[in-house]
Design a protein around this motif. Structure first.
Motif, PDB file in Angstrom:
ATOM      1  N   SER A  67       0.822  -1.213   0.000  1.00  0.00           N
ATOM      2  CA  SER A  67       0.000   0.000   0.000  1.00  0.00           C
ATOM      3  C   SER A  67       0.856   1.262   0.000  1.00  0.00           C
ATOM      4  N   GLN A  68       2.137   1.125   0.413  1.00  0.00           N
ATOM      5  CA  GLN A  68       3.008   2.315   0.414  1.00  0.00           C
ATOM      6  C   GLN A  68       3.306   2.789  -1.010  1.00  0.00           C
ATOM      7  N   MET A  69       3.009   1.929  -2.001  1.00  0.00           N
ATOM      8  CA  MET A  69       3.249   2.334  -3.388  1.00  0.00           C
ATOM      9  C   MET A  69       2.048   3.062  -3.989  1.00  0.00           C
ATOM     10  N   LEU A  70       0.960   3.163  -3.226  1.00  0.00           N
ATOM     11  CA  LEU A  70      -0.216   3.892  -3.718  1.00  0.00           C
ATOM     12  C   LEU A  70      -0.053   5.384  -3.449  1.00  0.00           C
ATOM     13  N   LEU A  71      -0.786   6.193  -4.208  1.00  0.00           N
ATOM     14  CA  LEU A  71      -0.770   7.628  -3.925  1.00  0.00           C
ATOM     15  C   LEU A  71      -1.295   7.842  -2.507  1.00  0.00           C
ATOM     16  N   PRO A  72      -0.594   8.620  -1.693  1.00  0.00           N
ATOM     17  CA  PRO A  72      -1.082   8.865  -0.323  1.00  0.00           C
ATOM     18  C   PRO A  72      -2.489   9.456  -0.324  1.00  0.00           C
ATOM     19  N   THR A  73      -2.801  10.220  -1.376  1.00  0.00           N
ATOM     20  CA  THR A  73      -4.132  10.837  -1.451  1.00  0.00           C
ATOM     21  C   THR A  73      -5.219   9.776  -1.682  1.00  0.00           C
ATOM     22  N   ILE A  74      -4.858   8.675  -2.341  1.00  0.00           N
ATOM     23  CA  ILE A  74      -5.821   7.570  -2.508  1.00  0.00           C
ATOM     24  C   ILE A  74      -5.990   6.866  -1.162  1.00  0.00           C
ATOM     25  N   VAL A  75      -4.858   6.582  -0.523  1.00  0.00           N
ATOM     26  CA  VAL A  75      -4.904   5.859   0.763  1.00  0.00           C
ATOM     27  C   VAL A  75      -5.765   6.631   1.765  1.00  0.00           C
ATOM     28  N   SER A  76      -5.581   7.970   1.774  1.00  0.00           N
ATOM     29  CA  SER A  76      -6.292   8.764   2.786  1.00  0.00           C
ATOM     30  C   SER A  76      -7.798   8.799   2.537  1.00  0.00           C
ATOM     31  N   ARG A  77      -8.222   8.448   1.315  1.00  0.00           N
ATOM     32  CA  ARG A  77      -9.668   8.450   1.036  1.00  0.00           C
ATOM     33  C   ARG A  77     -10.300   7.077   1.229  1.00  0.00           C
ATOM     34  N   CYS A  78      -9.490   6.126   1.642  1.00  0.00           N
ATOM     35  CA  CYS A  78     -10.014   4.765   1.833  1.00  0.00           C
ATOM     36  C   CYS A  78     -10.022   4.399   3.310  1.00  0.00           C
ATOM     37  N   CYS A  79     -10.936   3.536   3.642  1.00  0.00           N
ATOM     38  CA  CYS A  79     -10.944   2.953   4.981  1.00  0.00           C
ATOM     39  C   CYS A  79      -9.994   1.756   4.919  1.00  0.00           C
ATOM     40  N   GLN A  80      -8.869   1.860   5.629  1.00  0.00           N
ATOM     41  CA  GLN A  80      -7.847   0.823   5.486  1.00  0.00           C
ATOM     42  C   GLN A  80      -8.106  -0.351   6.428  1.00  0.00           C
ATOM     43  N   VAL A  81      -8.069  -1.539   5.854  1.00  0.00           N
ATOM     44  CA  VAL A  81      -8.240  -2.765   6.649  1.00  0.00           C
ATOM     45  C   VAL A  81      -7.005  -3.621   6.408  1.00  0.00           C
ATOM     46  N   ARG A  82      -6.288  -3.922   7.481  1.00  0.00           N
ATOM     47  CA  ARG A  82      -5.036  -4.680   7.320  1.00  0.00           C
ATOM     48  C   ARG A  82      -5.288  -6.170   7.499  1.00  0.00           C
ATOM     49  N   PHE A  83      -4.710  -6.936   6.590  1.00  0.00           N
ATOM     50  CA  PHE A  83      -4.812  -8.397   6.657  1.00  0.00           C
ATOM     51  C   PHE A  83      -3.453  -8.953   7.069  1.00  0.00           C
ATOM     52  N   GLN A  84      -3.469  -9.778   8.097  1.00  0.00           N
ATOM     53  CA  GLN A  84      -2.225 -10.306   8.665  1.00  0.00           C
ATOM     54  C   GLN A  84      -1.781 -11.572   7.925  1.00  0.00           C
ATOM     55  N   PRO A  85      -0.464 -11.889   8.005  1.00  0.00           N
ATOM     56  CA  PRO A  85      -0.045 -13.207   7.511  1.00  0.00           C
ATOM     57  C   PRO A  85      -0.800 -14.282   8.298  1.00  0.00           C
ATOM     58  N   LEU A  86      -1.161 -15.363   7.631  1.00  0.00           N
ATOM     59  CA  LEU A  86      -1.939 -16.411   8.294  1.00  0.00           C
ATOM     60  C   LEU A  86      -1.041 -17.241   9.210  1.00  0.00           C
ATOM     61  N   ALA A  87      -1.633 -17.779  10.258  1.00  0.00           N
ATOM     62  CA  ALA A  87      -0.872 -18.662  11.147  1.00  0.00           C
ATOM     63  C   ALA A  87      -0.492 -19.925  10.373  1.00  0.00           C
ATOM     64  N   ASP A  88       0.657 -20.502  10.708  1.00  0.00           N
ATOM     65  CA  ASP A  88       1.113 -21.714  10.008  1.00  0.00           C
ATOM     66  C   ASP A  88       0.075 -22.832  10.074  1.00  0.00           C
ATOM     67  N   GLU A  89      -0.617 -22.908  11.209  1.00  0.00           N
ATOM     68  CA  GLU A  89      -1.615 -23.976  11.371  1.00  0.00           C
ATOM     69  C   GLU A  89      -2.699 -23.866  10.302  1.00  0.00           C
ATOM     70  N   ILE A  90      -3.105 -22.623  10.011  1.00  0.00           N
ATOM     71  CA  ILE A  90      -4.181 -22.422   9.029  1.00  0.00           C
ATOM     72  C   ILE A  90      -3.694 -22.796   7.632  1.00  0.00           C
ATOM     73  N   VAL A  91      -2.455 -22.378   7.319  1.00  0.00           N
ATOM     74  CA  VAL A  91      -1.900 -22.701   5.996  1.00  0.00           C
ATOM     75  C   VAL A  91      -1.723 -24.220   5.868  1.00  0.00           C
ATOM     76  N   ALA A  92      -1.219 -24.844   6.945  1.00  0.00           N
ATOM     77  CA  ALA A  92      -0.992 -26.297   6.899  1.00  0.00           C
ATOM     78  C   ALA A  92      -2.314 -27.052   6.749  1.00  0.00           C
ATOM     79  N   GLU A  93      -3.331 -26.589   7.468  1.00  0.00           N
ATOM     80  CA  GLU A  93      -4.651 -27.243   7.345  1.00  0.00           C
ATOM     81  C   GLU A  93      -5.161 -27.129   5.915  1.00  0.00           C
ATOM     82  N   TRP A  94      -4.966 -25.957   5.331  1.00  0.00           N
ATOM     83  CA  TRP A  94      -5.425 -25.741   3.952  1.00  0.00           C
ATOM     84  C   TRP A  94      -4.688 -26.690   3.002  1.00  0.00           C
TER      85      TRP A  94
END
Ligand SMILES: [Zn+2]
Length: 369
Positions: free
Chosen positions: A148-175
């Motif tokens: 997201s740091q590569m987006l125009l700051p003016t675009i970022v500031s007009r969006c509601c930002q929702v951060r997605f975390q790296p998944l836990a290994d258990e979830i990836v392994a189950e998948w």
């Protein structure tokens, strides 16, 4: 499938459902996070929840005609924009703007998902900014971005930002076990390499890529005892393949992370046949109070363990950040050979040299060669 079925992103999903509950859904979102952690799935589920004909507990029902059409990609009010070639082009955003002359056809909202929004070319980004400044009614924009740091700051500031975390290994392994039919041991091994990303896990399911990881680790282990005459030709040869370099640096990052886990927490590779214990973190250097049970990606060889034991933990943390900086540098087109030289020299010096990383070596015998 509904919002609540998305695994490993509880905070993001809870936040989205609260907005639905309060009927306070903003006109633009920015879902940020690494590839393969569920941003697109969440965007699709949000689109379903927004247009569901019989929503249940602030989520989609999964049974109505709107839910079915969205699941099958047949809903006229869903627009999914992806890059054409390397970038998202201005024409694509202009075509999108033409759609705003009409209200949504069937749904309450038209949902526009912009995949890899960091790929918006500058004119396209400016056009997108104009849209976000004066958003057309009944349209919800969901920008997905890995950087997201590569987006125009003016675009970022007009969006509601929702951060997605790296998944836990258990979830990836189950998948991996569920979708790929992998054994638990194999699935956990790949999940660790995938560092929280389903996309990477899929990538690593290919045996050749695991072989690639082993090749990189082999090169790092060989740094011990490598003479100056052999060092630079080795790196020069390595730098010939820019395509694999970013992945190789990710391997180096994981290897240094393993050194830290081993040095600070005394971690071991997981014994065969046992479910590996929970990892401390896959995205950041492990915390100093890392659990003694944290496990390594692969077993370190004896010489590497010996070297890691004699190195100050601070020096390993420094190495980790050095590799992260190198990865960032490559993204903005840094010289590959110089980047690899810098990283390999730092590893050679920190692990196998006698000099201090914080100061220029004063004596010939302190040099890493
Ligand atoms: Zn529904």
């Amino acid at each position: 499938m509904a919002l609540t079925d998305i695994h490993g992103q509880q905070r993001a999903i809870r936040f989205l459902r609260q907005l639905l509950k309060k009927e306070a859904v903003p006109h633009a979102f920015l879902f940020s996070g690494m590839a393969g952690v569920g941003k697109f799935a969440a965007a699709m589920e949000l689109a379903k929840a927004l247009n569901c004909l019989s929503p249940q507990d602030y989520d989609s029902c999964g049974r109505c005609s709107s839910c079915h059409k969205l699941e099958e990609g047949l809903h006229p009010d869903l627009i999914h924009i992806t890059n054409e070639g390397v970038f998202i082009k201005l024409e694509q955003i202009r075509d999108l703007m033409k759609r705003f002359r009409f209200r949504p056809f069937e749904g309450k909202f038209r949902v526009v998902i912009i995949q890899d929004a960091q790929k918006l070319m500058e004119p396209a980004a400016n056009a997108m900014l104009k849209i976000l400044e004066e958003p057309p009614k009944a349209n919800i924009f969901i920008l997905l971005a890995t950087e997201s740091q590569m987006l125009l700051p003016t675009i970022v500031s007009r969006c509601c930002q929702v951060r997605f975390q790296p998944l836990a290994d258990e979830i990836v392994a189950e998948w991996l076990a569920r979708e790929g039919g992998l054994s638990p041991d194999h699935a956990y091994g790949i999940a660790r390499l995938a560092a929280g990303s389903i996309e990477k896990a899929r990538w690593f399911s290919d045996e050749d890529r695991v072989a690639g990881w082993k090749k990189v680790v082999g090169k790092l282990e060989n740094l011990d005892g490598l003479s100056i005459l052999d060092f630079f030709p080795m790196v020069s040869d390595w730098a010939k393949n820019r395509e694999s370099a970013e992945q190789d640096l990710e391997f180096i990052r994981l290897w240094v992370r393993d050194l830290i886990l081993f040095r600070v927490a005394g971690a071991k590779s997981s014994p065969q046949g046992q479910a590996p214990p929970k990892l401390v973190s896959t995205a950041r250097p492990p915390a100093r109070e890392a659990s003694p049970g944290a496990s390594l990606t692969f077993e370190l060889n004896g010489r590497t363990k010996e070297a890691a034991r004699s190195v100050a933990p601070e020096r390993l943390f420094f190495l980790y950040h050095n590799v992260e900086q190198a990865m960032q540098g490559l993204k903005v087109n840094a010289n590959l050979q110089m980047t690899l030289e810098s990283v390999c020299l730092a590893i050679k010096d920190s692990l196998y040299g006698k000099g201090g990383w914080h100061s220029f070596p004063k004596r010939r015998q302190d040099l890493p060669f």
